[in-house]
Enzyme design. Structure first.
Site, short mmCIF file in Angstrom:
data_model
loop_
_atom_site.label_atom_id
_atom_site.label_comp_id
_atom_site.label_asym_id
_atom_site.label_seq_id
_atom_site.Cartn_x
_atom_site.Cartn_y
_atom_site.Cartn_z
N CYS A 2 0.69 -1.56 -0.32
CA CYS A 2 -0.15 0.15 0.04
C CYS A 2 1.10 1.30 0.48
O CYS A 2 1.75 1.32 0.47
CB CYS A 2 -0.58 -0.10 1.69
SG CYS A 2 -1.93 -1.27 1.62
N ARG A 30 4.35 -0.39 -4.86
CA ARG A 30 4.15 -1.04 -3.66
C ARG A 30 2.98 -2.12 -3.86
O ARG A 30 3.13 -2.57 -3.15
CB ARG A 30 3.46 -0.91 -2.77
CG ARG A 30 5.57 1.10 -2.49
CD ARG A 30 4.52 2.18 -0.90
NE ARG A 30 4.12 1.32 0.61
CZ ARG A 30 5.68 1.55 0.67
NH1 ARG A 30 6.74 1.55 1.02
NH2 ARG A 30 5.52 0.92 2.43
N TRP A 78 -4.33 -2.56 -0.76
CA TRP A 78 -3.81 -4.62 -1.08
C TRP A 78 -4.54 -4.44 -0.25
O TRP A 78 -4.89 -4.51 0.97
CB TRP A 78 -2.56 -4.07 -0.68
CG TRP A 78 -2.15 -5.88 -1.02
CD1 TRP A 78 -2.65 -7.06 0.12
CD2 TRP A 78 -1.60 -6.81 -2.36
NE1 TRP A 78 -2.33 -8.21 -0.95
CE2 TRP A 78 -1.44 -7.63 -1.92
CE3 TRP A 78 -1.27 -5.55 -3.55
CZ2 TRP A 78 -1.41 -8.59 -3.23
CZ3 TRP A 78 -1.01 -6.70 -4.78
CH2 TRP A 78 -0.53 -7.76 -4.66
N ASN A 105 -3.07 1.76 7.04
CA ASN A 105 -2.01 0.40 5.65
C ASN A 105 -1.64 -0.46 7.11
O ASN A 105 -1.81 -0.04 7.97
CB ASN A 105 -0.50 0.78 5.57
CG ASN A 105 -0.41 1.72 4.34
OD1 ASN A 105 -1.43 1.76 3.49
ND2 ASN A 105 0.63 2.08 4.15
N GLY A 106 -1.95 -1.47 6.89
CA GLY A 106 -2.07 -2.64 7.76
C GLY A 106 -2.83 -3.09 8.21
O GLY A 106 -4.14 -3.83 7.28
N GLU A 486 16.82 -17.96 -7.42
CA GLU A 486 16.69 -16.36 -8.47
C GLU A 486 16.43 -16.00 -9.22
O GLU A 486 14.93 -16.11 -9.70
CB GLU A 486 17.65 -15.74 -7.62
CG GLU A 486 17.54 -14.07 -7.55
CD GLU A 486 16.29 -12.78 -7.18
OE1 GLU A 486 16.34 -12.52 -7.45
OE2 GLU A 486 15.38 -13.95 -6.65
N LYS A 490 12.43 -15.39 -10.32
CA LYS A 490 12.03 -13.52 -11.41
C LYS A 490 11.34 -14.29 -12.82
O LYS A 490 10.22 -13.92 -12.96
CB LYS A 490 13.01 -13.34 -12.36
CG LYS A 490 14.57 -12.78 -11.38
CD LYS A 490 13.32 -11.40 -10.69
CE LYS A 490 13.80 -11.29 -9.51
NZ LYS A 490 13.87 -10.90 -8.26
N GLU A 493 7.63 -15.04 -10.88
CA GLU A 493 6.61 -13.58 -9.96
C GLU A 493 6.58 -12.59 -12.07
O GLU A 493 5.75 -12.41 -11.58
CB GLU A 493 8.36 -12.30 -9.99
CG GLU A 493 8.51 -13.26 -8.46
CD GLU A 493 9.87 -12.10 -7.75
OE1 GLU A 493 8.87 -11.83 -6.97
OE2 GLU A 493 10.94 -11.83 -8.90
N HIS A 509 18.71 -37.55 -7.60
CA HIS A 509 18.26 -37.67 -6.48
C HIS A 509 16.22 -37.44 -6.76
O HIS A 509 15.32 -37.56 -5.61
CB HIS A 509 19.22 -36.77 -5.19
CG HIS A 509 20.25 -37.39 -4.91
ND1 HIS A 509 20.03 -38.74 -4.16
CD2 HIS A 509 21.22 -36.50 -4.21
CE1 HIS A 509 21.33 -39.24 -3.92
NE2 HIS A 509 21.74 -37.22 -4.44
N LYS A 612 5.39 -4.69 -3.20
CA LYS A 612 6.42 -4.53 -3.09
C LYS A 612 7.65 -4.30 -1.55
O LYS A 612 8.05 -4.91 -1.80
CB LYS A 612 7.20 -3.22 -3.86
CG LYS A 612 8.07 -2.43 -3.70
CD LYS A 612 9.15 -3.13 -4.94
CE LYS A 612 10.48 -3.21 -4.39
NZ LYS A 612 11.91 -3.56 -5.71
#
Length: 617
Positions: A2, A30, A78, A105-106, A486, A490, A493, A509, A612
């Site tokens: 947010c 964000r 959000w 927010n929160g 990573e 990417k 995402e 394995h 974000k």
């Protein structure tokens, strides 16, 4: 998550609406699914809010303009309590007179009993949110003093929150409160600002003030007042923002992510800047833990989430090699639930781009409660996690707007290297000699990254060709293993396709069962000079999957010819010391994910379902 913006000042000609909307636009990175604005206009508060992107709100404001105002608040939401609808979007009104509006927010954890209390008093709700509960509580507590009402209400709330409120009877002020959620003050000339981070007001001022835990803030055009939740006076710490609004613009690139990939040489360079003396020794003046305490460290635990956790995994290999101190990497959201073993001789290193990641913040607080020394690696000055830590290493990567992290990842790895080399230097002897040598090599990496960025056209071609691919695997060993993970992250995402990163030695394995004809597999190959014959082992892994029909996409350093017979594609990176190679090996994988997702027509800067800064657990 947010974005929050607050403004009060004389800009009636420019309108508070303009200031707030510009701030919200800079906070889009964000992550959000609705947006709204409230302006104090005469004897009431005017609001507009719409589900979806900020463009929807802008269109609503153009169709139905709000009156001019010099005081306003704005929010990008959000969804948590209630879906992303117009009704659930912020701001929310409190009371029946239309004079008070609130953004938040929160998460208010005890909103349900508070809501039931208000329902019993006859309050009618128009949304499903926890935020509207706070708005009505604030209106109920208001007796002509908005600050006093805020102080009364916040002491009844449980959870994490940043609250901003305006009231028509207090037309020249915005009142805010903060607990476990980001808030920063912007200090102007005859005007003042509030924001989730400095991007909210960077177009107007570079002077800012931190807000600590459990504090209420009142801004007017001429004054900033900060008090603790108990009403006692508090003194905020001011700081200067060392980047400007242009840094948060695309600079001629099609996307923020592309720009930030090309920012990476500077991100690494700036993270190294000013951290060595004239003799090449590391001098970390910002670390507030004494040298004696650091010399006594016998265990390091790194806590982080997502991309930052992979930076921590890279750091584990380097720190253990340079310092011979055992290093553990823990996912921050698991750390305090696994009964961690720490002591006063443990250094807990947190890694967070925003410095507001709630999981990581809670891990840091738990570590401090257990008596550990805590050090934060962070990209955002004045953020919560650095303030809650004993020490901080800022990465100086500049603002990262795209949700998927790129330059922050390289800066985090670089900062971890700096920390490891500093600890090695403190240990003296051959450790210190090695640290000086590696630091010199590290100073060469920005130029090598820059060189690499100029030679990735074939990666882009491969990505466009693979736009319809349903699954991609990534393999690596040693420091190449977290780079493989990573690289897979990417692609998940940005492209929303199946992607997995594996330790190449695990292939036989189980995961080798996934290999069939045409399966694309990226392999991060260590340099031929890597100890323990690791290079040859990875070449053997390539042969294993090639024999089963995989399409092998090999990342190997210049001059490595041993991989050529077994690679469908060879992507070259400059030679480097083995432990520094991650700063190079990840770059082609970033570009690949960017290009493939673009070819699919997806929004690479704001991928679906992601934010974000994750400010709830």
């Amino acid at each position: 998550m947010c974005g929050i913006v607050g403004y009060v000042g004389p800009r009636v000609d420019e309108r508070a609406q303009t200031v707030v909307m510009e701030g919200l636009a800079r906070l889009e990175y964000r992550g959000y699914d609705s947006a709204g604005i409230a302006l104090v206009t005469g004897d009431h508060v005017s609001t507009a809010k719409k589900a979806g992107k900020l463009a929807n709100l802008q269109a609503e404001l153009e169709a139905n303009p709000l009156p001019e105002s010099s005081t306003g608040i704005g929010h990008t939401r959000w969804a948590t309590h209630g879906g992303p609808t117009d009704a659930n979007a912020h701001p929310h009104r409190g009371g029946a007179d239309g004079k008070l509006a609130l953004i938040h927010n929160g998460i208010i954890e005890n909103f349900h009993p508070l809501r039931n209390e208000l329902l019993a008093d006859g309050v009618e709700f128009t949304s499903e949110t926890d935020t509207e509960v706070v708005a009505h509580l604030l209106a109920k507590a208001y007796k002509g003093d908005l600050k006093a009402a805020m102080l009364e209400v916040v002491n009844r709330l449980e959870g994490a929150f940043t609250l901003l409120a305006v009231h028509a009877d207090n037309a020249d002020q915005v009142v805010a409160a903060r607990r476990n959620s980001p808030l920063v003050i912007g200090l102007g000339e005859g005007e003042n600002f509030l924001g989730s981070d400095v991007a909210a007001f960077i177009g107007y001022t570079k002077e800012a003030m931190e807000v600590d835990q459990d504090q209420v803030v009142v801004i007017t055009p001429q004054n900033v007042e900060v008090v603790n939740f108990d009403g006692s006076a508090a003194q905020g710490k001011t700081f200067h923002v060392d980047w400007d609004a242009a840094s948060a613009e695309k600079g001629g690139f099609d996307t923020f992510m592309e720009k930030e990939i090309f920012d990476q040489p500077d991100a690494v360079r700036d993270t190294l800047l000013g951290r060595t003396d004239s003799e090449g020794r590391l001098a970390l003046d910002e670390i507030r833990i004494s040298e004696d305490e650091l010399k006594n460290i016998d265990r390091i635990t790194i806590v982080a989430c997502g991309t930052a956790a992979y930076a921590g995994m890279v750091a584990k290999y380097a720190l253990e090699h340079w310092t011979r101190i055992p290093v553990e990497v823990a996912l921050a959201h698991e750390f305090r639930y696994c009964d961690p073993i720490v002591s006063e001789r443990t250094l807990v290193v947190s890694i967070s781009q925003s410095g507001e990641t709630m999981d990581t913040l809670m891990a840091v607080k738990h570590a401090r409660d257990l008596g550990a020394n805590t050090l934060s690696i962070c990209n955002t000055h004045g953020a919560t996690i650095p303030r809650e830590s004993d020490a901080v290493l800022y990465t100086h990567a500049g603002p990262e707007i795209a949700v998927a992290s790129t330059k922050a990842f390289l800066a985090q790895i670089t900062a971890c290297y700096v920390l490891g080399l500093y600890l090695a230097q403190l240990r003296g002897g051959t450790y210190a000699d090695d640290a000086k040598k590696v630091m010199a090599e590290l100073q060469e990496m920005p130029a090598k990254i820059d060189e690499l960025l100029g030679h990735l056209d074939r990666v882009r071609e491969i990505a466009r060709f693979m736009a319809d691919t349903r699954s991609v695997l990534f393999l690596g060993r040693n420091v190449g293993y977290p780079i493989a993970m990573e690289g897979a992250l990417k692609l998940k995402e940005l492209a929303y396709i199946h992607a997995e990163g594996f330790a190449a030695g695990e292939l036989k394995h189980g995961p080798i069962a996934l290999i069939d004809a045409g399966q694309p597999v990226f392999i991060v190959v260590p340099g031929p000079d890597t100890p323990h014959g690791l290079h040859g082992k990875v070449v053997s892994n390539i042969q294993e999957i090639r024999a089963r029909g995989a399409r092998t996409l090999v990342i190997a350093e210049e001059g490595d010819e041993a991989v050529v017979p077994f690679a469908d594609e060879v992507i070259r990176i400059p030679k480097s010391a083995p432990l520094l190679a991650p700063l190079l090996a990840i770059v082609p994988l970033q570009v690949f994910s960017l290009e493939l997702s673009t070819a699919k027509g997806l929004d690479v800067d704001q991928p679906r379902n992601l934010a974000k800064s994750v400010t709830v657990e």
